[in-house]
Every structure is written in C-alpha cells, then in structure tokens.
Design a protein around this motif. Structure first.
Motif, PDB file in Angstrom:
ATOM      1  N   SER A  59      -9.267 -51.339 -18.226  1.00  0.00           N
ATOM      2  CA  SER A  59      -8.062 -50.740 -18.810  1.00  0.00           C
ATOM      3  C   SER A  59      -7.737 -49.372 -18.220  1.00  0.00           C
ATOM      4  O   SER A  59      -6.830 -48.693 -18.695  1.00  0.00           O
ATOM      5  CB  SER A  59      -8.239 -50.601 -20.328  1.00  0.00           C
ATOM      6  OG  SER A  59      -9.371 -49.786 -20.627  1.00  0.00           O
ATOM      7  N   GLY A  60      -8.456 -48.944 -17.203  1.00  0.00           N
ATOM      8  CA  GLY A  60      -8.240 -47.631 -16.619  1.00  0.00           C
ATOM      9  C   GLY A  60      -6.993 -47.587 -15.751  1.00  0.00           C
ATOM     10  O   GLY A  60      -6.251 -48.570 -15.623  1.00  0.00           O
ATOM     11  N   PRO A  61      -6.737 -46.456 -15.117  1.00  0.00           N
ATOM     12  CA  PRO A  61      -5.554 -46.313 -14.259  1.00  0.00           C
ATOM     13  C   PRO A  61      -5.639 -47.215 -13.034  1.00  0.00           C
ATOM     14  O   PRO A  61      -6.726 -47.513 -12.532  1.00  0.00           O
ATOM     15  CB  PRO A  61      -5.575 -44.830 -13.861  1.00  0.00           C
ATOM     16  CG  PRO A  61      -7.004 -44.416 -14.013  1.00  0.00           C
ATOM     17  CD  PRO A  61      -7.551 -45.216 -15.156  1.00  0.00           C
ATOM     18  N   VAL A  62      -4.462 -47.639 -12.560  1.00  0.00           N
ATOM     19  CA  VAL A  62      -4.391 -48.568 -11.427  1.00  0.00           C
ATOM     20  C   VAL A  62      -3.610 -47.922 -10.287  1.00  0.00           C
ATOM     21  O   VAL A  62      -2.510 -47.416 -10.480  1.00  0.00           O
ATOM     22  CB  VAL A  62      -3.718 -49.895 -11.840  1.00  0.00           C
ATOM     23  CG1 VAL A  62      -3.638 -50.844 -10.643  1.00  0.00           C
ATOM     24  CG2 VAL A  62      -4.470 -50.548 -12.990  1.00  0.00           C
ATOM     25  N   LEU A  63      -4.183 -47.963  -9.106  1.00  0.00           N
ATOM     26  CA  LEU A  63      -3.514 -47.546  -7.884  1.00  0.00           C
ATOM     27  C   LEU A  63      -2.871 -48.774  -7.256  1.00  0.00           C
ATOM     28  O   LEU A  63      -3.543 -49.786  -7.027  1.00  0.00           O
ATOM     29  CB  LEU A  63      -4.527 -46.924  -6.917  1.00  0.00           C
ATOM     30  CG  LEU A  63      -4.044 -46.654  -5.484  1.00  0.00           C
ATOM     31  CD1 LEU A  63      -2.942 -45.604  -5.475  1.00  0.00           C
ATOM     32  CD2 LEU A  63      -5.215 -46.222  -4.601  1.00  0.00           C
ATOM     33  N   GLY A  64      -1.571 -48.728  -6.991  1.00  0.00           N
ATOM     34  CA  GLY A  64      -0.875 -49.862  -6.419  1.00  0.00           C
ATOM     35  C   GLY A  64      -0.689 -49.729  -4.923  1.00  0.00           C
ATOM     36  O   GLY A  64      -0.399 -48.636  -4.414  1.00  0.00           O
ATOM     37  N   LEU A  65      -0.839 -50.838  -4.216  1.00  0.00           N
ATOM     38  CA  LEU A  65      -0.600 -50.882  -2.778  1.00  0.00           C
ATOM     39  C   LEU A  65       0.497 -51.899  -2.488  1.00  0.00           C
ATOM     40  O   LEU A  65       0.479 -53.015  -3.010  1.00  0.00           O
ATOM     41  CB  LEU A  65      -1.873 -51.270  -2.013  1.00  0.00           C
ATOM     42  CG  LEU A  65      -3.113 -50.399  -2.235  1.00  0.00           C
ATOM     43  CD1 LEU A  65      -4.249 -50.874  -1.330  1.00  0.00           C
ATOM     44  CD2 LEU A  65      -2.816 -48.930  -2.001  1.00  0.00           C
ATOM     45  N   LEU A  66       1.435 -51.504  -1.635  1.00  0.00           N
ATOM     46  CA  LEU A  66       2.571 -52.340  -1.242  1.00  0.00           C
ATOM     47  C   LEU A  66       2.550 -52.559   0.267  1.00  0.00           C
ATOM     48  O   LEU A  66       3.074 -51.743   1.022  1.00  0.00           O
ATOM     49  CB  LEU A  66       3.892 -51.664  -1.616  1.00  0.00           C
ATOM     50  CG  LEU A  66       4.478 -51.886  -2.997  1.00  0.00           C
ATOM     51  CD1 LEU A  66       5.775 -51.100  -3.126  1.00  0.00           C
ATOM     52  CD2 LEU A  66       4.728 -53.360  -3.231  1.00  0.00           C
ATOM     53  N   PRO A  67       1.966 -53.671   0.742  1.00  0.00           N
ATOM     54  CA  PRO A  67       1.929 -53.895   2.189  1.00  0.00           C
ATOM     55  C   PRO A  67       3.193 -54.546   2.737  1.00  0.00           C
ATOM     56  O   PRO A  67       3.319 -54.697   3.957  1.00  0.00           O
ATOM     57  CB  PRO A  67       0.729 -54.840   2.353  1.00  0.00           C
ATOM     58  CG  PRO A  67       0.684 -55.597   1.069  1.00  0.00           C
ATOM     59  CD  PRO A  67       1.145 -54.636  -0.004  1.00  0.00           C
ATOM     60  N   PRO A 103      -4.146 -49.407   6.864  1.00  0.00           N
ATOM     61  CA  PRO A 103      -3.921 -47.988   6.559  1.00  0.00           C
ATOM     62  C   PRO A 103      -3.704 -47.716   5.075  1.00  0.00           C
ATOM     63  O   PRO A 103      -4.051 -46.637   4.593  1.00  0.00           O
ATOM     64  CB  PRO A 103      -2.669 -47.642   7.378  1.00  0.00           C
ATOM     65  CG  PRO A 103      -2.013 -48.943   7.674  1.00  0.00           C
ATOM     66  CD  PRO A 103      -3.110 -49.940   7.769  1.00  0.00           C
ATOM     67  N   LEU A 104      -3.176 -48.679   4.342  1.00  0.00           N
ATOM     68  CA  LEU A 104      -3.022 -48.485   2.899  1.00  0.00           C
ATOM     69  C   LEU A 104      -4.385 -48.374   2.221  1.00  0.00           C
ATOM     70  O   LEU A 104      -4.589 -47.543   1.322  1.00  0.00           O
ATOM     71  CB  LEU A 104      -2.223 -49.645   2.289  1.00  0.00           C
ATOM     72  CG  LEU A 104      -0.733 -49.685   2.620  1.00  0.00           C
ATOM     73  CD1 LEU A 104      -0.117 -50.991   2.129  1.00  0.00           C
ATOM     74  CD2 LEU A 104       0.006 -48.494   2.005  1.00  0.00           C
ATOM     75  N   LEU A 105      -5.329 -49.201   2.643  1.00  0.00           N
ATOM     76  CA  LEU A 105      -6.681 -49.121   2.083  1.00  0.00           C
ATOM     77  C   LEU A 105      -7.369 -47.815   2.489  1.00  0.00           C
ATOM     78  O   LEU A 105      -8.172 -47.260   1.725  1.00  0.00           O
ATOM     79  CB  LEU A 105      -7.507 -50.321   2.550  1.00  0.00           C
ATOM     80  CG  LEU A 105      -7.118 -51.663   1.913  1.00  0.00           C
ATOM     81  CD1 LEU A 105      -7.845 -52.803   2.614  1.00  0.00           C
ATOM     82  CD2 LEU A 105      -7.444 -51.662   0.418  1.00  0.00           C
ATOM     83  N   LYS A 106      -7.048 -47.329   3.672  1.00  0.00           N
ATOM     84  CA  LYS A 106      -7.590 -46.034   4.103  1.00  0.00           C
ATOM     85  C   LYS A 106      -7.071 -44.921   3.189  1.00  0.00           C
ATOM     86  O   LYS A 106      -7.834 -44.039   2.762  1.00  0.00           O
ATOM     87  CB  LYS A 106      -7.178 -45.763   5.554  1.00  0.00           C
ATOM     88  CG  LYS A 106      -7.825 -44.536   6.177  1.00  0.00           C
ATOM     89  CD  LYS A 106      -7.468 -44.437   7.657  1.00  0.00           C
ATOM     90  CE  LYS A 106      -8.162 -43.253   8.315  1.00  0.00           C
ATOM     91  NZ  LYS A 106      -7.832 -43.163   9.769  1.00  0.00           N
ATOM     92  N   ALA A 107      -5.772 -44.974   2.872  1.00  0.00           N
ATOM     93  CA  ALA A 107      -5.206 -43.994   1.941  1.00  0.00           C
ATOM     94  C   ALA A 107      -5.815 -44.141   0.568  1.00  0.00           C
ATOM     95  O   ALA A 107      -6.123 -43.143  -0.110  1.00  0.00           O
ATOM     96  CB  ALA A 107      -3.691 -44.176   1.885  1.00  0.00           C
ATOM     97  N   ALA A 108      -6.030 -45.370   0.130  1.00  0.00           N
ATOM     98  CA  ALA A 108      -6.604 -45.619  -1.193  1.00  0.00           C
ATOM     99  C   ALA A 108      -8.008 -45.040  -1.297  1.00  0.00           C
ATOM    100  O   ALA A 108      -8.361 -44.399  -2.304  1.00  0.00           O
ATOM    101  CB  ALA A 108      -6.628 -47.115  -1.469  1.00  0.00           C
TER     102      ALA A 108
END
Length: 405
Positions: A206-214, A226-231
């Motif tokens: 239930s914690g915060p979620v970081l979203g990735l949009l490829p 690169p999105l996973l690198k930023a994450a």
C-alpha cells in the motif's frame, strides 16, 4: 453498439466512417464512438496507420486495408523510416486505401477524421460531409500569437463539406475561429480514455508507487532501460525507499515478456508471479492495458511517451521526462511536448537529472500545485467526448445547418 446491418424493420440506421492515423488516434475515435449520442448509429473504421485494434472494443469493423509498418507511423521522426516503410509496402497500401475510401464513404451520413492533415485530407477526398477532431496540433506548441496549423490544413478545414472542427484546446480553437473556420472548443477527448478496470492491484503493498511510461510504440523496450536507471537513482534517495514500489504502464499491444530481460539486465529479479524485485527490495509490476488504474495510483512518473504523458499532466500527476534515442521520444519531440504542457511536465536531459528533479518536486508542494493547474488548463477535464459526439451527431442530422449546442 456495433456496426451490424440495420434491421429490416424501421428506418435504416445512420452511419459514420471514422478515419484515423495511429494508435492514439484510434483510441480517441474509440472513446468518441462509445458515447450515448452515437448508440443508434452504424460505425465503420478506416485506420490509415496500424491495424486499428482499438476499434474492436466498440464493435466497429475495420473496412480499410491495413498493414503494420516498421516505423509505427513515425516516418518523419526517424532517419530512414520512410524508406523502410516503402520497402515494407507503404505506397501500395496507400493506393489500396485511396481506391477503397470513396466507395466505402459513399453510403455513410458523416465522416469523422481524427488526427492530423492525412485523415483530414482523406475525409475531404470522400466528398462526404465530415468533421475533424484535431488531436495532434496546438497553438501552445508555438510562441505566443503563433499558429500551429498550416495554411493547407486551414484550407481543408474551411471547405464547405467540413461541417465542424474540434481542436484540442481553447487557444487553438480561438485562432481558427478568427480565421473563419467552424471550430468549437468542446474539450479534449483524450481525457475521457481513462477507464478503471475494477481489478485488484498486482500486489498488496500500500506504499507509494513510482510510475514508468516507456511508450506504446516499438521504442518501449529501448525506453525502459533509462527509465529503470532513473527509478533506481530516485529510490536510492528516498528515506522510505523500502515502502515504494514501481509500476510500468504497458500498452495492450506490448508483451511484458519482451520487457523482462531489460529489467533483469538492470538488476531486477523475476518473481514466480511475473513481477520483479530490486536488490533493495522494491517490487516492480507490469500494468498491461490498465492505464486508468495505473494513473490513479502512481505518485510520480518518469515518462517517455506521447499521449500518456499528456493524460498524466491533465490528471495532475507530476511527470518528469527526458529524451531518448527512439523514433518517438527524441529530443525534438520531448521539447515540443514540454512547450505543449508548460510547467505541467518537467523536462531534463538525463535519467540522473530526472531522479533529482522528482525528489525535489515531491518536496515542493507549491510546484506540484502549479503543475496541476497548468495541466488542467492545457488538457481540460473529462466530458469532451460526450460533447463532441452530441454536437457532431446533431450537426449531421441537420445537414450542417447548425446545432442547438
């Protein structure tokens, strides 16, 4: 609703031919078809780019010759893309489409063109009454006072057979009206394509979620790295990092199995249920075709997408973007999108900078409030699809003489 033939009893059903030129445009046509004013109409789909899968969701049969192209429709944004599509049969496809277009359109009451110049010109080519949903261009792309639509586009819009133009925002509608074009500021139907599935989230955290949009194109696999690198850089800077999880919005036409090797190469470990886990313990899940669920759950987003990034901005979700190397989200596209969305999107140059910017904006409540306000102003609220459908259906019924809307 559907596109079956009319019953032998009662008057024949009125019909609409939908011409669109890309996955995002197909989605917008789909959400327009799904509105109540069209429920008794017969709908036919004529996608010019791609295979028109979105039309199947509203039982609108595809009547155009279709062929998936290597460029995914981005022939002007990738060196050699046009030549590659030509080798794949692009010119032959266009010839077959044009040969069929007029005969198909001859029996419909209205043609709805969704996208840019190509479907607009094709709608004019049919010789039938038509309307244009302009989802690709906006005067926000230009300097103050500038116009994004070209003279040739305005010429098509001003033709007598073009009964109405529905630009994506009020600024663009106002400039077209000043040009004598029958433009109507009814909102952006893009914001109506955010359905909630009702399904459970992939895991119970239930914690915060970081979203990735490829992105939804063939670039998705390339963009994910690169999105996973930023994450990873972002999560390393969170004091409550173990509470976070990551959710990747995956377009329906993309198989997550093709993305798993990219995540594994970035250090994520595949779990038995299909999710992945980072060495630091954070969970990563794929949300396939559930963008409405995803957008309502994520707290901050790293994005390398077109329409989906714009929808995030309109929903007030903070987005940080950076350019990639693919056909769509290259530097020119990223800068253009930043002009379109203003402060609602934060554009940086690298994944590391994206991580730092995301940390800063989560700590800056005033900045997030400004981003939400600008996003709402640029994208509008839900309800545009119903307004456009009502206006177009009534317009067709009055033969273009005007509406009460």
């Amino acid at each position: 609703m559907g596109a079956s033939t009319a019953s032998s009893e009662g008057p024949p059903r009125r019909s609409v031919l939908w011409i669109s030129n890309g996955h995002g445009e197909d989605r917008i046509a789909r959400v327009l078809i799904d509105q109540q004013p069209w429920q008794d109409w017969r709908h036919l789909a004529f996608p010019l780019v791609g295979e028109g899968h979105a039309y199947g969701e509203v039982s609108a049969p595809v009547v155009a010759p279709v062929l998936a192209m290597p460029s995914g429709g981005f022939i002007l944004r990738q060196p050699g893309a046009f030549a590659g599509d030509v080798r794949h049969g692009l010119l032959g496809l266009l010839v077959r489409q044009l040969r069929l277009l007029r005969p198909v359109a001859a029996g419909v009451d209205l043609v709805m063109a969704v996208g840019d110049l190509l479907p607009l010109a094709c709608a004019a080519f049919t010789g039938r009454p038509h309307a244009f949903v302009g989802c690709a261009k906006s005067d926000h792309y230009r300097d103050p006072g500038g116009e994004d639509y070209l003279g040739i586009e305005r010429w098509f819009m001003a033709r007598p057979a073009c009964l109405a133009v529905y630009p994506r925002d009020g600024l663009t509608a106002s400039s077209l009206v000043r040009r004598g074009i029958r433009a109507h500021d009814l909102g952006n139907p893009m914001m109506d394509d955010l359905p909630v599935s009702g399904l459970d989230w992939p895991h119970a955290q239930s914690g915060p979620v970081l979203g990735l949009l490829p992105g939804s194109r063939s670039d998705a696999r390339m963009n994910l790295a690169p999105l996973l690198k930023a994450a990873r850089a972002f999560l390393e800077r969170q004091s409550d990092a173990p509470a976070w999880s990551v959710a990747v919005a995956v377009a329906p036409q993309i198989d997550p199995a093709d993305l798993v090797p990219v995540a594994e190469a970035a250090g994520w470990v595949l779990q038995s249920d299909g999710g992945l886990r980072a060495p630091a313990g954070q969970r990563l899940d794929w949300l396939v075709g559930r963008f409405g669920d995803w957008i309502r759950r994520v707290r901050v987003v790293f994005g390398m997408a077109g329409t989906a990034t714009e929808q995030c901005a309109g929903m007030g979700v903070p987005v940080v973007t950076f350019p990639g190397e693919g056909a769509q989200f290259h530097p020119d596209f990223a800068r253009a999108q930043a002009r379109l969305l203003g402060e609602a999107v934060q554009l940086v140059e690298t994944p590391e900078q994206a991580a730092g910017r995301a940390v800063a904006l989560l700590e800056d409540q005033e900045l997030r409030a400004r981003m939400r306000a600008v996003g709402l102003s640029r994208m509008g609220t839900a309800g545009a699809a119903a307004r456009i459908a009502a206006h177009a259906a009534q317009l067709a019924g009055t033969g273009g003489r005007g509406t009460s809307i």
